[in-house]
Design an enzyme around this catalytic site. Structure first.
Site, PDB file in Angstrom:
ATOM      1  N   LYS A  88     -70.595  -2.234   3.119  1.00  0.00           N
ATOM      2  CA  LYS A  88     -71.248  -3.516   3.455  1.00  0.00           C
ATOM      3  C   LYS A  88     -70.359  -4.310   4.411  1.00  0.00           C
ATOM      4  O   LYS A  88     -70.821  -4.824   5.435  1.00  0.00           O
ATOM      5  CB  LYS A  88     -71.480  -4.338   2.193  1.00  0.00           C
ATOM      6  CG  LYS A  88     -71.821  -5.793   2.464  1.00  0.00           C
ATOM      7  CD  LYS A  88     -71.993  -6.611   1.212  1.00  0.00           C
ATOM      8  CE  LYS A  88     -70.710  -7.083   0.612  1.00  0.00           C
ATOM      9  NZ  LYS A  88     -70.130  -8.312   1.183  1.00  0.00           N
ATOM     10  N   ASN A  89     -69.069  -4.418   4.094  1.00  0.00           N
ATOM     11  CA  ASN A  89     -68.194  -5.294   4.869  1.00  0.00           C
ATOM     12  C   ASN A  89     -67.869  -4.732   6.242  1.00  0.00           C
ATOM     13  O   ASN A  89     -67.597  -5.483   7.181  1.00  0.00           O
ATOM     14  CB  ASN A  89     -66.928  -5.622   4.077  1.00  0.00           C
ATOM     15  CG  ASN A  89     -67.266  -6.514   2.885  1.00  0.00           C
ATOM     16  OD1 ASN A  89     -68.337  -7.117   2.845  1.00  0.00           O
ATOM     17  ND2 ASN A  89     -66.397  -6.556   1.901  1.00  0.00           N
ATOM     18  N   CYS A 104     -69.685 -15.995  -1.251  1.00  0.00           N
ATOM     19  CA  CYS A 104     -69.364 -16.071  -2.682  1.00  0.00           C
ATOM     20  C   CYS A 104     -68.377 -17.210  -2.957  1.00  0.00           C
ATOM     21  O   CYS A 104     -67.464 -17.460  -2.180  1.00  0.00           O
ATOM     22  CB  CYS A 104     -68.743 -14.755  -3.161  1.00  0.00           C
ATOM     23  SG  CYS A 104     -69.916 -13.408  -3.171  1.00  0.00           S
ATOM     24  N   ARG A 120     -62.167 -21.344   0.668  1.00  0.00           N
ATOM     25  CA  ARG A 120     -62.179 -20.245   1.637  1.00  0.00           C
ATOM     26  C   ARG A 120     -62.128 -20.863   3.038  1.00  0.00           C
ATOM     27  O   ARG A 120     -63.094 -20.929   3.761  1.00  0.00           O
ATOM     28  CB  ARG A 120     -63.415 -19.367   1.456  1.00  0.00           C
ATOM     29  CG  ARG A 120     -63.456 -18.707   0.088  1.00  0.00           C
ATOM     30  CD  ARG A 120     -64.629 -17.776  -0.065  1.00  0.00           C
ATOM     31  NE  ARG A 120     -64.405 -16.485   0.584  1.00  0.00           N
ATOM     32  CZ  ARG A 120     -65.314 -15.490   0.551  1.00  0.00           C
ATOM     33  NH1 ARG A 120     -66.490 -15.693  -0.011  1.00  0.00           N
ATOM     34  NH2 ARG A 120     -65.064 -14.336   1.143  1.00  0.00           N
ATOM     35  N   PRO A 121     -60.921 -21.359   3.402  1.00  0.00           N
ATOM     36  CA  PRO A 121     -60.807 -22.031   4.707  1.00  0.00           C
ATOM     37  C   PRO A 121     -60.988 -21.051   5.867  1.00  0.00           C
ATOM     38  O   PRO A 121     -60.972 -19.826   5.664  1.00  0.00           O
ATOM     39  CB  PRO A 121     -59.386 -22.587   4.682  1.00  0.00           C
ATOM     40  CG  PRO A 121     -58.655 -21.740   3.697  1.00  0.00           C
ATOM     41  CD  PRO A 121     -59.660 -21.289   2.688  1.00  0.00           C
ATOM     42  N   ILE A 122     -61.167 -21.607   7.037  1.00  0.00           N
ATOM     43  CA  ILE A 122     -61.263 -20.758   8.241  1.00  0.00           C
ATOM     44  C   ILE A 122     -60.215 -21.187   9.261  1.00  0.00           C
ATOM     45  O   ILE A 122     -60.374 -20.967  10.472  1.00  0.00           O
ATOM     46  CB  ILE A 122     -62.675 -20.818   8.859  1.00  0.00           C
ATOM     47  CG1 ILE A 122     -63.056 -22.258   9.226  1.00  0.00           C
ATOM     48  CG2 ILE A 122     -63.719 -20.202   7.939  1.00  0.00           C
ATOM     49  CD1 ILE A 122     -64.297 -22.331  10.098  1.00  0.00           C
ATOM     50  N   ASP A 123     -59.122 -21.757   8.781  1.00  0.00           N
ATOM     51  CA  ASP A 123     -58.082 -22.262   9.687  1.00  0.00           C
ATOM     52  C   ASP A 123     -57.470 -21.167  10.558  1.00  0.00           C
ATOM     53  O   ASP A 123     -57.105 -21.408  11.714  1.00  0.00           O
ATOM     54  CB  ASP A 123     -56.985 -22.972   8.882  1.00  0.00           C
ATOM     55  CG  ASP A 123     -56.367 -22.076   7.834  1.00  0.00           C
ATOM     56  OD1 ASP A 123     -57.138 -21.542   6.997  1.00  0.00           O
ATOM     57  OD2 ASP A 123     -55.149 -21.867   7.847  1.00  0.00           O
ATOM     58  N   GLN A 124     -57.366 -19.958  10.022  1.00  0.00           N
ATOM     59  CA  GLN A 124     -56.785 -18.874  10.821  1.00  0.00           C
ATOM     60  C   GLN A 124     -57.733 -18.413  11.927  1.00  0.00           C
ATOM     61  O   GLN A 124     -57.304 -18.019  13.010  1.00  0.00           O
ATOM     62  CB  GLN A 124     -56.396 -17.692   9.919  1.00  0.00           C
ATOM     63  CG  GLN A 124     -55.347 -18.067   8.877  1.00  0.00           C
ATOM     64  CD  GLN A 124     -54.059 -18.575   9.514  1.00  0.00           C
ATOM     65  OE1 GLN A 124     -53.447 -17.877  10.325  1.00  0.00           O
ATOM     66  NE2 GLN A 124     -53.692 -19.804   9.192  1.00  0.00           N
ATOM     67  N   ARG A 161     -77.167  -7.822  -3.371  1.00  0.00           N
ATOM     68  CA  ARG A 161     -76.713  -8.165  -2.009  1.00  0.00           C
ATOM     69  C   ARG A 161     -75.723  -7.133  -1.480  1.00  0.00           C
ATOM     70  O   ARG A 161     -75.592  -6.964  -0.263  1.00  0.00           O
ATOM     71  CB  ARG A 161     -75.978  -9.514  -2.020  1.00  0.00           C
ATOM     72  CG  ARG A 161     -76.832 -10.733  -1.984  1.00  0.00           C
ATOM     73  CD  ARG A 161     -75.972 -11.970  -1.992  1.00  0.00           C
ATOM     74  NE  ARG A 161     -74.926 -11.907  -0.970  1.00  0.00           N
ATOM     75  CZ  ARG A 161     -73.926 -12.780  -0.878  1.00  0.00           C
ATOM     76  NH1 ARG A 161     -73.819 -13.740  -1.764  1.00  0.00           N
ATOM     77  NH2 ARG A 161     -73.035 -12.674   0.079  1.00  0.00           N
TER      78      ARG A 161
HETATM   79  C1  EPZ Z   1     -63.456 -10.451   3.262  1.00  0.00           C
HETATM   80  O1  EPZ Z   1     -63.655 -11.849   3.088  1.00  0.00           O
HETATM   81  C2  EPZ Z   1     -64.545  -9.770   2.442  1.00  0.00           C
HETATM   82  N1  EPZ Z   1     -65.848 -10.154   2.953  1.00  0.00           N
HETATM   83  C3  EPZ Z   1     -64.419 -10.161   0.972  1.00  0.00           C
HETATM   84  O2  EPZ Z   1     -65.373  -9.388   0.225  1.00  0.00           O
HETATM   85  C4  EPZ Z   1     -63.023  -9.777   0.481  1.00  0.00           C
HETATM   86  O3  EPZ Z   1     -62.863 -10.248  -0.833  1.00  0.00           O
HETATM   87  C5  EPZ Z   1     -61.955 -10.399   1.382  1.00  0.00           C
HETATM   88  O4  EPZ Z   1     -62.187 -10.021   2.752  1.00  0.00           O
HETATM   89  C6  EPZ Z   1     -60.546  -9.954   1.003  1.00  0.00           C
HETATM   90  O5  EPZ Z   1     -60.449  -8.565   1.103  1.00  0.00           O
HETATM   91  C7  EPZ Z   1     -66.304  -9.544   4.089  1.00  0.00           C
HETATM   92  O6  EPZ Z   1     -65.650  -8.679   4.665  1.00  0.00           O
HETATM   93  C8  EPZ Z   1     -67.658  -9.986   4.575  1.00  0.00           C
HETATM   94  P1  EPZ Z   1     -60.000 -13.146   3.958  1.00  0.00           P
HETATM   95  P2  EPZ Z   1     -62.844 -12.893   4.032  1.00  0.00           P
HETATM   96  O7  EPZ Z   1     -60.173 -13.942   5.200  1.00  0.00           O
HETATM   97  O8  EPZ Z   1     -62.706 -12.316   5.385  1.00  0.00           O
HETATM   98  C9  EPZ Z   1     -57.540 -17.044   2.910  1.00  0.00           C
HETATM   99  C10 EPZ Z   1     -67.249  -9.011  -1.137  1.00  0.00           C
HETATM  100  O9  EPZ Z   1     -67.458  -9.131  -2.351  1.00  0.00           O
HETATM  101  N2  EPZ Z   1     -57.883 -17.490   4.264  1.00  0.00           N
HETATM  102  O10 EPZ Z   1     -59.264 -11.837   4.022  1.00  0.00           O
HETATM  103  O11 EPZ Z   1     -63.439 -14.230   3.847  1.00  0.00           O
HETATM  104  C11 EPZ Z   1     -58.756 -16.994   2.004  1.00  0.00           C
HETATM  105  O12 EPZ Z   1     -58.996 -18.263   1.436  1.00  0.00           O
HETATM  106  C12 EPZ Z   1     -66.469 -10.093  -0.394  1.00  0.00           C
HETATM  107  O13 EPZ Z   1     -67.634  -8.042  -0.435  1.00  0.00           O
HETATM  108  C13 EPZ Z   1     -57.276 -18.622   4.776  1.00  0.00           C
HETATM  109  O14 EPZ Z   1     -56.461 -19.255   4.116  1.00  0.00           O
HETATM  110  O15 EPZ Z   1     -61.425 -12.863   3.295  1.00  0.00           O
HETATM  111  C14 EPZ Z   1     -58.327 -15.990   0.960  1.00  0.00           C
HETATM  112  O16 EPZ Z   1     -57.521 -16.641  -0.001  1.00  0.00           O
HETATM  113  C15 EPZ Z   1     -65.998 -11.185  -1.340  1.00  0.00           C
HETATM  114  N3  EPZ Z   1     -57.601 -19.028   6.032  1.00  0.00           N
HETATM  115  C16 EPZ Z   1     -57.457 -15.011   1.762  1.00  0.00           C
HETATM  116  O17 EPZ Z   1     -57.092 -15.696   2.963  1.00  0.00           O
HETATM  117  C17 EPZ Z   1     -58.496 -18.346   6.813  1.00  0.00           C
HETATM  118  O18 EPZ Z   1     -58.742 -18.761   7.971  1.00  0.00           O
HETATM  119  C18 EPZ Z   1     -58.168 -13.724   2.153  1.00  0.00           C
HETATM  120  O19 EPZ Z   1     -59.352 -14.098   2.826  1.00  0.00           O
HETATM  121  C19 EPZ Z   1     -59.109 -17.183   6.268  1.00  0.00           C
HETATM  122  C20 EPZ Z   1     -58.784 -16.772   5.000  1.00  0.00           C
END
Ligand code: EPZ
Length: 421
Positions: free
Chosen positions: A22-23, A117, A122-126, A401
């Site tokens: 899916k991802n 979810c 779940r910030p998007i700062d990065q 989903r």
């Molecule tokens: C992806 O989410 C996956 N979703 C998630 O799977 C998965 O849990 C996650 O990666 C971790 O492996 C998809 O690929 C669509 P991250 P993503 O950015 O990209 C923090 C599922 O069930 N962070 O790697 O949102 C964030 O808060 C879903 O299939 C920042 O601080 O995850 C988290 O603590 C659930 N700033 C950590 O990093 C940012 O700008 C990892 O998040 C981005 C993230």
């Protein structure tokens, strides 16, 4: 709202074919929009999230042909705007990948803040840090994220402060067409990141190092390749079935997988007392009849560490192991919200911040619970498959989903499960 009705106690036995990731599909579908030509993508899982991502692409003019189950052709040439208005973006977090696409292709773009979810903040700062490094101006107003670029965008050498799958993919999607070389340090290494890079390289991009901490992207002004790609198997779906085999003390062979991707899980299942054997694209997981499993300690980490998306399923397994286990959720800051439902089934779990302490073994009993999020919902199904009696899991549509033919696959393995309105 739909619900699963599960009756537990039967060891699951047999074979299951794992669907496309899916991802990975959510990233590759967005990446298809970066191209200047149509592309044909196979092995897309038939799950709601992938369909929504396709519909978001159509909402801005892309033409999507659903050729057969799991195979689509995406033609991005008719895209007529870089501003995504549809509310569908609120259903899936990965809709924000289209921001990177629009920035790289048009130098601007906007989209409503993403949903996804509830796993804590779940910030998007990065993502924003990456876009700004490439020369974009990012503003968030009225719930929209807007990107603009007064001057020409340029490749950059940037360091992610926080390991992020989404930010790595989003920056890659923007940089792939921007003049110059972009280097992403502290990049994510997950298999689905590699899949997006491989797709883009098949279409003429120049991305090196995907799967390592450092990804080097050399901007390519025009992207047109041979237009064919197949999505990798879903590591998390495979892991969910592997855990189900051990939890129910059964014997399951998962087929159409990449065994190497499963090692962070399989080595721990063996540590707990399960047995595994594997071939090129399959792995068999089983336990002795009524096996007594050993408690174990887990810590979720970025790939190749233990995946956070298998944390809820594993915590359920630990409730049936003998001894005191520990689950350290080190990726998300609030991913134990499902534990209250698990405790209604008799589990003995203490949650403190990012740690769960699990006492086992617990003879779980059926209860009326709900799917809090996608992976927690799958974990509740597993708990129901182990528990004595009947478990009702509300909001089962959340699980659908991310798991293709979930009921059908489980039933074929001997599970007593059905879905009701
Ligand atoms: C992806 O989410 C996956 N979703 C998630 O799977 C998965 O849990 C996650 O990666 C971790 O492996 C998809 O690929 C669509 P991250 P993503 O950015 O990209 C923090 C599922 O069930 N962070 O790697 O949102 C964030 O808060 C879903 O299939 C920042 O601080 O995850 C988290 O603590 C659930 N700033 C950590 O990093 C940012 O700008 C990892 O998040 C981005 C993230």
């Amino acid at each position: 709202m739909n619900s699963y009705i599960v009756r537990g106690g039967t060891p699951l036995r047999g074979e299951v074919t794992i669907s496309g990731s899916k991802n990975a599909a959510l990233g590759v579908i967005a990446a298809a929009m970066v191209l200047d030509v149509p592309s044909r993508i196979e092995n897309i899982p038939q799950v709601a999230d992938a369909e929504i991502q396709l519909e978001i692409c159509e909402s801005i003019g892309a033409i999507v042909h659903r050729e057969s189950p799991g195979t689509v052709t995406i033609d991005p040439r008719p895209i007529r705007t870089s501003h995504i208005e549809t509310d569908k973006v609120r259903n899936i977090r990965a809709s924000y990948y289209l921001l990177g696409v629009m920035l790289g292709k048009f130098g601007e773009g906007s989209i409503k803040m993403p949903g996804g979810c509830d796993l804590g903040t779940r910030p998007i700062d990065q993502h924003i840090k990456g876009f700004e490094a490439l020369g974009a101006t990012v503003t968030i107003e009225h719930g929209m994220i807007r990107l603009s670029s007064a001057q020409k965008l340029h490749g950059e050498h940037l360091f992610l402060d926080q390991g992020s799958v989404g930010a790595t993919i989003n920056i890659m999607l923007a940089a792939v067409r921007i003049e110059g070389t972009t280097i992403i340090e502290n990049a994510g290494k997950e298999p689905h990141i590699v899949d997006v890079a491989n797709f883009l390289n098949t279409m003429g991009a120049n991305i090196r190092g995907a799967g390592t901490d450092v990804i080097r992207i050399t901007g390519t002004p025009v992207l047109h390749g041979d237009g064919m790609y197949s999505i990798i198997p879903d590591q998390i779906e495979a892991g969910t079935f592997m855990i189900a085999a051990v939890l129910t003390r059964g014997d399951i062979t998962v087929r159409n997988i990449i065994p190497h991707h499963m090692e962070p899980l399989s080595v721990k299942l063996v540590e707990m007392g399960a047995h595994t054997e594997s071939g090129d694209d399959w792995m068999r997981v089983w336990t002795d009849d009524n096996a007594e499993l050993s408690a174990a300690h887990f810590k979720t980490m970025r790939y190749p560490g233990f995946p956070t998306d298998l944390q809820p399923q594993t915590t359920v397994l630990l409730a049936t192991a003998t001894g005191t286990s520990r689950m350290h959720e080190d990726v998300f800051d609030n991913r134990f919200q499902y534990v209250d439902d698990l405790k209604m089934m008799g589990a003995r779990v203490l949650v403190a911040d990012r740690f769960a302490i699990i006492e086992g073994p617990c003879p779980l009993t059926g209860a009326h619970i709900r799917a809090h999020d996608l992976r927690a919902g799958a974990a509740m199904v597993l708990a129901g498959l182990y528990a004595r009696g009947e478990t009702r899991i509300d909001d089962s549509q959340i699980v659908e989903r991310g798991y293709e033919d979930f009921i059908k696959k489980l039933t074929a393995l001997g599970a007593d499960i059905r879905e009701v309105e």
